[in-house]
Design a protein around this motif. Structure first.
Motif, PDB file in Angstrom:
ATOM      1  N   LYS A   1       0.818  -1.214   0.000  1.00 10.89           N
ATOM      2  CA  LYS A   1       0.000   0.000   0.000  1.00 10.89           C
ATOM      3  C   LYS A   1       0.852   1.264   0.000  1.00 10.89           C
ATOM      4  O   LYS A   1       0.446   2.284  -0.548  1.00 10.89           O
ATOM      5  CB  LYS A   1      -0.934   0.018   1.214  1.00 10.89           C
ATOM      6  N   THR A   2       2.022   1.212   0.613  1.00  6.89           N
ATOM      7  CA  THR A   2       2.880   2.389   0.727  1.00  6.89           C
ATOM      8  C   THR A   2       3.937   2.468  -0.368  1.00  6.89           C
ATOM      9  O   THR A   2       4.668   3.447  -0.437  1.00  6.89           O
ATOM     10  CB  THR A   2       3.608   2.391   2.093  1.00  6.89           C
ATOM     11  N   GLY A   3       4.044   1.424  -1.181  1.00  2.00           N
ATOM     12  CA  GLY A   3       5.078   1.399  -2.208  1.00  2.00           C
ATOM     13  C   GLY A   3       6.430   0.954  -1.676  1.00  2.00           C
ATOM     14  O   GLY A   3       7.441   1.055  -2.374  1.00  2.00           O
ATOM     15  N   LEU A   4       6.475   0.442  -0.452  1.00  2.00           N
ATOM     16  CA  LEU A   4       7.737  -0.004   0.142  1.00  2.00           C
ATOM     17  C   LEU A   4       8.059  -1.461  -0.183  1.00  2.00           C
ATOM     18  O   LEU A   4       9.162  -1.915   0.077  1.00  2.00           O
ATOM     19  CB  LEU A   4       7.692   0.175   1.671  1.00  2.00           C
ATOM     20  N   TYR A   5       7.091  -2.192  -0.702  1.00  2.00           N
ATOM     21  CA  TYR A   5       7.284  -3.612  -1.031  1.00  2.00           C
ATOM     22  C   TYR A   5       7.412  -3.726  -2.543  1.00  2.00           C
ATOM     23  O   TYR A   5       6.567  -3.239  -3.284  1.00  2.00           O
ATOM     24  CB  TYR A   5       6.083  -4.422  -0.536  1.00  2.00           C
ATOM     25  N   PRO A   6       8.466  -4.372  -3.035  1.00  2.00           N
ATOM     26  CA  PRO A   6       8.722  -4.396  -4.484  1.00  2.00           C
ATOM     27  C   PRO A   6       7.743  -5.281  -5.270  1.00  2.00           C
ATOM     28  O   PRO A   6       7.231  -6.274  -4.752  1.00  2.00           O
ATOM     29  CB  PRO A   6      10.145  -4.957  -4.583  1.00  2.00           C
ATOM     30  N   ASP A   7       7.526  -4.902  -6.517  1.00  2.00           N
ATOM     31  CA  ASP A   7       6.720  -5.721  -7.430  1.00  2.00           C
ATOM     32  C   ASP A   7       7.537  -6.884  -7.989  1.00  2.00           C
ATOM     33  O   ASP A   7       7.005  -7.945  -8.274  1.00  2.00           O
ATOM     34  CB  ASP A   7       6.203  -4.872  -8.606  1.00  2.00           C
ATOM     35  N   ASP A   8       8.840  -6.666  -8.153  1.00  2.91           N
ATOM     36  CA  ASP A   8       9.722  -7.698  -8.696  1.00  2.91           C
ATOM     37  C   ASP A   8       9.785  -8.890  -7.733  1.00  2.91           C
ATOM     38  O   ASP A   8      10.049  -8.721  -6.530  1.00  2.91           O
ATOM     39  CB  ASP A   8      11.122  -7.114  -8.912  1.00  2.91           C
ATOM     40  N   ALA A   9       9.556 -10.085  -8.250  1.00  6.63           N
ATOM     41  CA  ALA A   9       9.485 -11.290  -7.411  1.00  6.63           C
ATOM     42  C   ALA A   9      10.794 -11.577  -6.675  1.00  6.63           C
ATOM     43  O   ALA A   9      10.776 -11.986  -5.505  1.00  6.63           O
ATOM     44  CB  ALA A   9       9.073 -12.493  -8.251  1.00  6.63           C
ATOM     45  N   VAL A  10      11.927 -11.381  -7.327  1.00  3.72           N
ATOM     46  CA  VAL A  10      13.216 -11.652  -6.680  1.00  3.72           C
ATOM     47  C   VAL A  10      13.471 -10.631  -5.566  1.00  3.72           C
ATOM     48  O   VAL A  10      13.878 -10.994  -4.458  1.00  3.72           O
ATOM     49  CB  VAL A  10      14.370 -11.663  -7.709  1.00  3.72           C
ATOM     50  N   GLN A  11      13.223  -9.372  -5.848  1.00  3.51           N
ATOM     51  CA  GLN A  11      13.390  -8.353  -4.814  1.00  3.51           C
ATOM     52  C   GLN A  11      12.429  -8.608  -3.650  1.00  3.51           C
ATOM     53  O   GLN A  11      12.808  -8.456  -2.483  1.00  3.51           O
ATOM     54  CB  GLN A  11      13.165  -6.961  -5.395  1.00  3.51           C
ATOM     55  N   ALA A  12      11.202  -9.009  -3.966  1.00  2.47           N
ATOM     56  CA  ALA A  12      10.223  -9.312  -2.921  1.00  2.47           C
ATOM     57  C   ALA A  12      10.708 -10.483  -2.061  1.00  2.47           C
ATOM     58  O   ALA A  12      10.541 -10.469  -0.836  1.00  2.47           O
ATOM     59  CB  ALA A  12       8.860  -9.622  -3.538  1.00  2.47           C
ATOM     60  N   MET A  13      11.322 -11.482  -2.695  1.00  2.00           N
ATOM     61  CA  MET A  13      11.861 -12.609  -1.942  1.00  2.00           C
ATOM     62  C   MET A  13      12.909 -12.118  -0.940  1.00  2.00           C
ATOM     63  O   MET A  13      12.920 -12.539   0.223  1.00  2.00           O
ATOM     64  CB  MET A  13      12.492 -13.640  -2.882  1.00  2.00           C
ATOM     65  N   HIS A  14      13.780 -11.206  -1.368  1.00  2.00           N
ATOM     66  CA  HIS A  14      14.824 -10.702  -0.475  1.00  2.00           C
ATOM     67  C   HIS A  14      14.230  -9.853   0.656  1.00  2.00           C
ATOM     68  O   HIS A  14      14.711  -9.924   1.795  1.00  2.00           O
ATOM     69  CB  HIS A  14      15.887  -9.939  -1.264  1.00  2.00           C
ATOM     70  N   VAL A  15      13.205  -9.095   0.362  1.00  2.00           N
ATOM     71  CA  VAL A  15      12.516  -8.345   1.422  1.00  2.00           C
ATOM     72  C   VAL A  15      11.909  -9.329   2.419  1.00  2.00           C
ATOM     73  O   VAL A  15      12.026  -9.151   3.636  1.00  2.00           O
ATOM     74  CB  VAL A  15      11.443  -7.405   0.835  1.00  2.00           C
TER      75      VAL A  15
END
Length: 135
Positions: free
Chosen positions: A81-95
Motif C-alpha cells: 500500500k505504501t510502495g515499500l514492497y517491491p513488485d519484482d518477485a526476486v526483490q520481494a523474496m529478499h525483502v
C-alpha cells in the motif's frame, strides 16, 4: 465517534510498546498513510483477547472493516500500500528474507531469559543479542 467506513483509516491495534507492531507503524509513517494507532493496555488484554481472530495481536483493521492478524502478512500488505514492497518477485523474496530474519531474531531475544525476574531476563536478552547465542 466515526466508524471505520466513515474515517477511511487503517487501524493498527497493539500494546503500548514497539515490539511486533513497530515495523507496521514505521511503514505507515514512512509511506505517509494516516492510520489510527490503537494502544492496548495490558490490564485490558484479558477482555479483548477472546474477541481477536486468533487470540493475539497485532491486528490491522482495514477501512472496510476487514481484519488482518498475522504480522508478516500485514507488513507485506502495508508495504504494498505504501510502495515499500517491491513488485519484482526476486526483490520481494529478499525483502521477505529480511522480514523473516527479523521475526526469527525477535523470537530468539524474547525467548532469552523467559520465566526469569525482570533484571535477570534483561541481562539474558542483552547477552543473547551481544553474543549471538539464543535462549
Amino acid at each position: 465517534q466515526a466508524t471505520m467506513a466513515e474515517s477511511k483509516k487503517y487501524k493498527l491495534t497493539y500494546f503500548d510498546m514497539p515490539a511486533r507492531a513497530e515495523p507496521h507503524r514505521l511503514a505507515f509513517w514512512i509511506g505517509k498513510i494516516d492510520f489510527e494507532d490503537e494502544r492496548v493496555e495490558f490490564k485490558d488484554w484479558p477482555k479483548l483477547k477472546p474477541t481477536t481472530p486468533f487470540g493475539s495481536l497485532p491486528l490491522l483493521t482495514l477501512p472496510d472493516g476487514d481484519i488482518g492478524n498475522q504480522g508478516r502478512a500485514m507488513a507485506r500488505f502495508i508495504g504494498k500500500k505504501t510502495g515499500l514492497y517491491p513488485d519484482d518477485a526476486v526483490q520481494a523474496m529478499h525483502v521477505d528474507e529480511i522480514l523473516d530474519t527479523c521475526e526469527d531474531l525477535q523470537s530468539a531475544v524474547n525467548s532469552a531469559g523467559k520465566g526469569l525476574e525482570k533484571a535477570e531476563k534483561e541481562k539474558k536478552r542483552v547477552e543473547a543479542v551481544t553474543t549471538g547465542k539464543g535462549a
